[in-house]
Design a protein around this motif. Structure first.
Motif, PDB file in Angstrom:
ATOM      1  N   SER A 178      -7.212  17.766  15.931  1.00 20.33           N
ATOM      2  CA  SER A 178      -6.141  17.854  14.933  1.00 20.33           C
ATOM      3  C   SER A 178      -6.063  16.549  14.156  1.00 20.33           C
ATOM      4  O   SER A 178      -6.425  15.479  14.657  1.00 20.33           O
ATOM      5  CB  SER A 178      -4.794  18.159  15.592  1.00 20.33           C
ATOM      6  OG  SER A 178      -4.417  17.146  16.503  1.00 20.33           O
ATOM      7  N   PHE A 179      -5.583  16.660  12.936  1.00 16.46           N
ATOM      8  CA  PHE A 179      -5.403  15.502  12.054  1.00 16.46           C
ATOM      9  C   PHE A 179      -4.066  15.656  11.362  1.00 16.46           C
ATOM     10  O   PHE A 179      -3.727  16.739  10.869  1.00 16.46           O
ATOM     11  CB  PHE A 179      -6.531  15.421  11.024  1.00 16.46           C
ATOM     12  CG  PHE A 179      -6.343  14.323  10.010  1.00 16.46           C
ATOM     13  CD1 PHE A 179      -6.655  13.006  10.341  1.00 16.46           C
ATOM     14  CD2 PHE A 179      -5.845  14.595   8.757  1.00 16.46           C
ATOM     15  CE1 PHE A 179      -6.472  11.987   9.415  1.00 16.46           C
ATOM     16  CE2 PHE A 179      -5.658  13.592   7.824  1.00 16.46           C
ATOM     17  CZ  PHE A 179      -5.979  12.275   8.156  1.00 16.46           C
ATOM     18  N   GLY A 180      -3.281  14.576  11.333  1.00 18.75           N
ATOM     19  CA  GLY A 180      -1.949  14.691  10.763  1.00 18.75           C
ATOM     20  C   GLY A 180      -1.522  13.467   9.978  1.00 18.75           C
ATOM     21  O   GLY A 180      -2.096  12.381  10.098  1.00 18.75           O
ATOM     22  N   LEU A 181      -0.485  13.676   9.178  1.00 18.16           N
ATOM     23  CA  LEU A 181       0.133  12.625   8.378  1.00 18.16           C
ATOM     24  C   LEU A 181       1.617  12.615   8.667  1.00 18.16           C
ATOM     25  O   LEU A 181       2.260  13.672   8.708  1.00 18.16           O
ATOM     26  CB  LEU A 181      -0.116  12.887   6.882  1.00 18.16           C
ATOM     27  CG  LEU A 181       0.537  11.912   5.888  1.00 18.16           C
ATOM     28  CD1 LEU A 181      -0.074  10.526   6.028  1.00 18.16           C
ATOM     29  CD2 LEU A 181       0.382  12.427   4.461  1.00 18.16           C
ATOM     30  N   GLU A 182       2.188  11.425   8.870  1.00 19.23           N
ATOM     31  CA  GLU A 182       3.616  11.284   9.168  1.00 19.23           C
ATOM     32  C   GLU A 182       4.275  10.363   8.146  1.00 19.23           C
ATOM     33  O   GLU A 182       3.671   9.368   7.714  1.00 19.23           O
ATOM     34  CB  GLU A 182       3.822  10.700  10.569  1.00 19.23           C
ATOM     35  CG  GLU A 182       3.259  11.550  11.682  1.00 19.23           C
ATOM     36  CD  GLU A 182       3.375  10.879  13.030  1.00 19.23           C
ATOM     37  OE1 GLU A 182       3.217  11.566  14.057  1.00 19.23           O
ATOM     38  OE2 GLU A 182       3.608   9.639  13.062  1.00 19.23           O
ATOM     39  N   TYR A 183       5.511  10.702   7.806  1.00 21.96           N
ATOM     40  CA  TYR A 183       6.309   9.887   6.890  1.00 21.96           C
ATOM     41  C   TYR A 183       7.695   9.688   7.494  1.00 21.96           C
ATOM     42  O   TYR A 183       8.344  10.659   7.884  1.00 21.96           O
ATOM     43  CB  TYR A 183       6.418  10.577   5.524  1.00 21.96           C
ATOM     44  CG  TYR A 183       7.361   9.889   4.554  1.00 21.96           C
ATOM     45  CD1 TYR A 183       6.925   8.809   3.780  1.00 21.96           C
ATOM     46  CD2 TYR A 183       8.686  10.315   4.423  1.00 21.96           C
ATOM     47  CE1 TYR A 183       7.791   8.182   2.897  1.00 21.96           C
ATOM     48  CE2 TYR A 183       9.544   9.690   3.541  1.00 21.96           C
ATOM     49  CZ  TYR A 183       9.103   8.617   2.784  1.00 21.96           C
ATOM     50  OH  TYR A 183       9.958   7.996   1.915  1.00 21.96           O
ATOM     51  N   HIS A 184       8.136   8.429   7.566  1.00 21.12           N
ATOM     52  CA  HIS A 184       9.452   8.115   8.123  1.00 21.12           C
ATOM     53  C   HIS A 184      10.164   7.127   7.214  1.00 21.12           C
ATOM     54  O   HIS A 184       9.619   6.063   6.878  1.00 21.12           O
ATOM     55  CB  HIS A 184       9.337   7.490   9.521  1.00 21.12           C
ATOM     56  CG  HIS A 184       8.573   8.314  10.497  1.00 21.12           C
ATOM     57  ND1 HIS A 184       9.081   9.438  11.086  1.00 21.12           N
ATOM     58  CD2 HIS A 184       7.316   8.186  10.989  1.00 21.12           C
ATOM     59  CE1 HIS A 184       8.185   9.971  11.898  1.00 21.12           C
ATOM     60  NE2 HIS A 184       7.097   9.224  11.852  1.00 21.12           N
ATOM     61  N   GLN A 185      11.392   7.476   6.823  1.00 18.02           N
ATOM     62  CA  GLN A 185      12.226   6.541   6.079  1.00 18.02           C
ATOM     63  C   GLN A 185      13.674   7.009   6.132  1.00 18.02           C
ATOM     64  O   GLN A 185      13.962   8.184   5.889  1.00 18.02           O
ATOM     65  CB  GLN A 185      11.783   6.417   4.618  1.00 18.02           C
ATOM     66  CG  GLN A 185      12.582   5.332   3.868  1.00 18.02           C
ATOM     67  CD  GLN A 185      12.234   5.281   2.393  1.00 18.02           C
ATOM     68  OE1 GLN A 185      11.750   6.276   1.837  1.00 18.02           O
ATOM     69  NE2 GLN A 185      12.480   4.157   1.751  1.00 18.02           N
ATOM     70  N   ASN A 186      14.559   6.074   6.463  1.00 16.59           N
ATOM     71  CA  ASN A 186      15.997   6.360   6.481  1.00 16.59           C
ATOM     72  C   ASN A 186      16.320   7.637   7.250  1.00 16.59           C
ATOM     73  O   ASN A 186      17.045   8.517   6.780  1.00 16.59           O
ATOM     74  CB  ASN A 186      16.542   6.468   5.048  1.00 16.59           C
ATOM     75  CG  ASN A 186      16.385   5.172   4.287  1.00 16.59           C
ATOM     76  OD1 ASN A 186      16.448   4.086   4.861  1.00 16.59           O
ATOM     77  ND2 ASN A 186      16.174   5.282   2.978  1.00 16.59           N
ATOM     78  N   ASN A 187      15.750   7.747   8.428  1.00 18.38           N
ATOM     79  CA  ASN A 187      15.985   8.896   9.312  1.00 18.38           C
ATOM     80  C   ASN A 187      15.498  10.219   8.727  1.00 18.38           C
ATOM     81  O   ASN A 187      15.931  11.283   9.144  1.00 18.38           O
ATOM     82  CB  ASN A 187      17.462   9.012   9.683  1.00 18.38           C
ATOM     83  CG  ASN A 187      17.957   7.800  10.441  1.00 18.38           C
ATOM     84  OD1 ASN A 187      17.241   7.236  11.256  1.00 18.38           O
ATOM     85  ND2 ASN A 187      19.178   7.390  10.145  1.00 18.38           N
ATOM     86  N   LEU A 188      14.617  10.138   7.754  1.00 21.00           N
ATOM     87  CA  LEU A 188      13.931  11.320   7.235  1.00 21.00           C
ATOM     88  C   LEU A 188      12.529  11.334   7.820  1.00 21.00           C
ATOM     89  O   LEU A 188      11.772  10.376   7.684  1.00 21.00           O
ATOM     90  CB  LEU A 188      13.868  11.289   5.709  1.00 21.00           C
ATOM     91  CG  LEU A 188      13.037  12.413   5.058  1.00 21.00           C
ATOM     92  CD1 LEU A 188      13.652  13.779   5.324  1.00 21.00           C
ATOM     93  CD2 LEU A 188      12.887  12.164   3.549  1.00 21.00           C
TER      94      LEU A 188
END
Length: 855
Positions: A636-646
């Motif tokens: 599997s390959f993934g992308l994660e984005y985190h900012q201000n509890n989003l």
């Protein structure tokens, strides 16, 4: 003369200044008490612990005894009382206070969102907000506060530490646990108590569990179905499908004990009591090399593992069952944790029970009194219970021992009475399903860098049934038994704060018995298989700044087949920017025990799955099925984005599982009674958006997948998997109306399960004296889409001091949608040229209420 006057004036000022400074100097209270005893020739009577941590400004040297005592009473939370001219007593004031603070990490002073702040020996607690801040009211002055956060060392502080005349909040610093390399990435994931780890696995902390739509308790196996890629095509926790796999492809562990059974009510309620469960870790890919034997996922359940030194517990009931749990300290080194749960429906039948009963037994031999035919009466009695017990013994700080037991039982009694020409015939049938496990652990810390963990267990699973037919005077007895013993030795070596090594050895002996006996005509078939498995595993874990990297391998040797399987493992997460990260996961896994679905030899039509062992085509019995060891390969390959509890995640995956059998899949088509070996391939995308704050959480997840079988000996050889759910959407919203009042609303939408219809105009075929349904192309049609809306409401309140309570309301299928979850066909008994369509439906609108008390 003038010079002397100036010198005198300066000296007096200096003395006054020094005296003033001395009055403002803070000193330990015990030193002030000692000085007061000497000054006034009195004696204080006090407990050392009450004054040991108290520091105040020393009283004025001009004070007399009465003024000194008054001053001490005003500056402390202690009661100083003059008994006579000689003796003075000191006692703690019995009162409650408000405490507040903010929790930060020691390394970077960053606030920790979601840290748990709990008043020991009570149910009072709170989770820190976005700024790491918390506030608790009505806390007993003599209480102890425990602050915990996964990946950090626990901090215990007396409540009186927070007392301040200025009511200022305290900063509390948690020290990172350097040995816990797999740290928390997201502290509040979907709801309070869900967390995301750096390796991609998900943790459910039942103690701090918030609320999820439809649930009144943190049902372990129901809760994890909120995760993308995890669902049940027939809405049963006994059939959890992870990325298109079957339920038996999930490795299920309870404190290291392998479990072969998961649900009460034959799959509608989790069999694992959450009250003594500390956490549940769910891993879909990139699994640690210490685990195998589950080609789809690993569900690892841990009970509370630390001595609390406090007597505590709780009890509760809902419209299905009642339970109790206790944590009993025996000594400073020994503690006992116990729990028990039992259904109440044999005493008090509720609408909730009726809905569950109808859903579980709608397509079985079990008939309710409402379905009674002429001259026939039927009754049924169904009960379930489970229990756990755990002994915790700390020999010292470096050597800890644990022993535990778990028992799960479902029992169904079915009675039928038929009156014909004044004569009465009756029969009784019974179905019992049980899983019992014993386990022991020894955790040893040999030095600051090296530790070992030894685990041994025994697990026994039984399904036993007796079914007597009045018409044929035939008694059918069936049995499926699994016996497994095993042990595992892990060694952890810490090379640095960023790098650690894991090495270990595991041994398993698994024996499975299948037995069927018939009285008329006489028939008896018993088959027992035993398999020994040895495994060596190793892995290295590295974590520094934005990099998490784990690589390992596992070597499995099957003694009976002289077969060696090598399983590489990979897990990488790399932070690209402060907001974005990439993740890559991969694994090879195997499984030697699987379930077949036997339509000819089912257990009263309720349970038709039997555990069997791989035989690798070595059986000399021509009637035996050829069962290979199943193996999986997944990436599997993934992308994660985190900012201000989003939190936004997108993961693409590809999985191949080889060595499945046709009898393992439960086909309702022309392949239903054929033996064949094949594989399935599933590829798809999981997408999740989750926004959280201190008072709410909202999420939407979407899973797209294509899941196909390949059986070379079938025509067609490639066709859709039974669990081929192309589109699945889950949404949810939690909101804290008040501090103790929470609401949750959520829904599920997904495409219907594939099914096979008969050939139009030629629905049945005859073979000898038997007539069969003439099925068309396998899984070429789909059921209607599934829609369901669930809701929950939770209210917590205090009854008396350390006794707290919660009241929860949950409603499953709020709109009472009539969802069809399975469809098959059978020959019409009145017209053998046609087929009858049989639909299995989901749970109707089902409310439930639970009330719990904690002490």
């Amino acid at each position: 003369m003038k010079i002397n006057k100036w010198i005198l004036l300066i000296g007096l000022c200096a003395v006054n200044f020094c005296l003033g400074q001395n009055n403002s100097i803070k000193k330990p209270l015990k030193d002030i008490i000692t000085a007061t005893e000497l000054k006034f020739n009195v004696k204080f009577s006090y407990a050392f612990d009450d004054v040991s941590d108290v520091v105040i400004e020393q009283p004025s040297p001009d004070y007399n005894l009465e003024q000194t005592i008054a001053y001490l009473n005003s500056k402390t939370l202690l009661n100083f009382k003059i008994l006579d001219s000689r003796y003075i007593t000191v006692s703690v004031i019995e009162k409650n206070i408000s405490i507040c603070g903010w929790v930060v990490a020691s390394e970077n002073n960053e606030p920790l969102l979601g840290a748990s702040v709990v008043v020991n020996n009570s149910n009072k607690g709170i989770i820190t907000n976005d700024n790491g801040k918390f506030q608790l009211n009505d806390v007993p002055l003599n209480a102890t506060i425990t602050i915990s956060y996964l990946g950090f060392k626990n901090l215990q502080i007396p409540a009186k530490y927070f007392f301040s005349e200025t009511h200022t909040c305290k900063q509390l610093v948690l020290t990172e646990n350097k040995e816990e390399l797999n740290q928390v990435l997201i502290t509040k994931f979907l709801t309070t108590g869900f967390q995301k780890l750096l390796d991609g696995s998900t943790v459910l902390n039942t103690q701090s569990f918030g609320i999820l739509p439809g649930l009144t308790d943190p049902d372990i196996l129901q809760s994890i179905q909120t995760l993308p890629g995890v669902e049940s095509i027939n809405e049963s926790i006994a059939n959890i499908n992870v990325r298109g796999g079957t339920n038996d492809q999930n490795l299920m562990l309870w404190d290291g004990i392998k479990m072969y059974h998961s649900g009460h009510f034959f799959g509608l309620i989790s069999a694992y009591n959450p009250n003594l469960t500390s956490k549940v870790v769910v891993t879909k890919n990139g699994t640690s090399s210490e685990f195998s034997d589950g080609v789809s996922s690993t569900i690892n359940m841990y009970t509370k593992n630390e001595l609390t030194g406090k007597f505590s517990g709780g009890a509760g009931a809902n419209l299905i069952s009642a339970d109790v749990f206790l944590e009993i300290p025996v000594s400073k080194k020994l503690e006992l944790h116990v729990s028990g749960r039992r259904s109440i429906t044999d005493v008090f039948k509720t609408p909730t029970y009726t809905n569950y009963f109808d859903r579980s037994f709608q397509d079985s031999d079990i008939k309710t009194t409402n379905e009674s035919v002429e001259n026939q009466t039927t009754t049924s009695n169904f009960i379930f219970y489970d229990y756990t017990a755990k002994v915790l013994f700390d020999l010292n700080e470096n050597h800890k021992f644990r022993a535990n037991v778990i028992g799960i039982n479902n029992n169904l009694d079915y009675y039928e009475r038929v009156v014909d020409n004044g004569e009465s015939d009756s029969k009784s049938s019974n179905l019992s399903q049980e899983n019992i496990g014993f386990g022991g652990q020894w955790m040893a810390q040999w030095n600051s860098k090296f530790k070992t963990h030894f685990t041994a267990y025994y697990s026994r699973y039984n399904v036993d049934a007796e079914d007597y037919s009045i018409e044929t005077d035939q008694l059918l007895t069936q049995k499926n038994e699994v016996l497994e013993t095993g042990f595992k030795l892990n060694s952890h070596y810490k090379l640095s704060d960023y790098l650690s090594l894991l090495n270990g050895y595991q041994f398993n002996e698994t024996g499975i018995l299948n037995e069927t006996t018939v009285t008329k005509p006489v028939y008896d078939r018993t088959k027992k298989d035993v398999l020994l498995n040895h495994a060596l595993f190793t892995e290295a874990t590295y974590k520094q700044e934005g990099t998490f990297f784990r690589i390992g391998a596992r070597a499995n040797y099957f003694q009976k087949f002289n077969k060696l399987l090598i399983e590489p493992r990979l897990n990488l997460r790399q932070k690209v920017t402060s907001r974005f990260a990439l993740k890559v996961e991969g694994e090879f896994k195997n499984q030697s025990a699987t379930q077949i679905i036997d339509f000819q030899d089912d257990f009263l039509g309720v349970e038709n799955r039997r555990w069997i062992l791989a035989n690798e085509k070595n059986s000399t019995d021509p009637t035996d099925r050829n069962i290979p060891i199943s193996v999986s390969k997944q990436g599997s390959f993934g992308l994660e984005y985190h900012q201000n509890n989003l939190n936004i995640e997108a993961t693409g995956f590809y999985k191949v599982v080889e060595g499945i059998t046709a009898s393992n899949q439960g086909f309702y088509n022309n392949f239903q009674y054929l033996n064949a070996i094949g594989d399935y391939t599933v590829k798809g995308l999981e997408f999740l958006v989750n926004k959280t704050s201190n008072s709410y959480s909202a999420w939407v997840s979407y899973t797209y997948s294509i899941n196909d079988y390949t059986f070379e000996t079938f025509t067609p050889s490639v066709f859709p998997n039974n669990a081929d759910i192309r589109h699945s959407v889950s949404i949810g919203f939690n909101y804290d109306i008040l501090e103790n009042l929470k609401i949750s609303l959520g829904g599920v939408w997904r495409t219907g399960q594939p099914y096979t219809a008969p050939v139009e105009g030629n629905e049945t075929v005859q073979s000898g004296n038997s007539t069969f349904v003439n099925y068309d192309t396998p899984n070429s049609r789909n059921l209607d889409e599934i829609k369901r809306l669930d809701a929950s409401l939770s209210y917590k309140f205090n009854i008396y001091q350390s006794i707290n309570a919660s009241l929860k309301l949950g409603v499953i299928n709020l709109t009472n949608a009539k969802n069809i979850i399975n469809r098959y066909y059978k020959v019409n008994p009145n017209d053998s040229t046609t087929a009858i369509q049989v639909n299995n439906t989901s749970l109707n609108l089902t409310p439930n209420v639970s009330f719990r008390v904690y002490f």
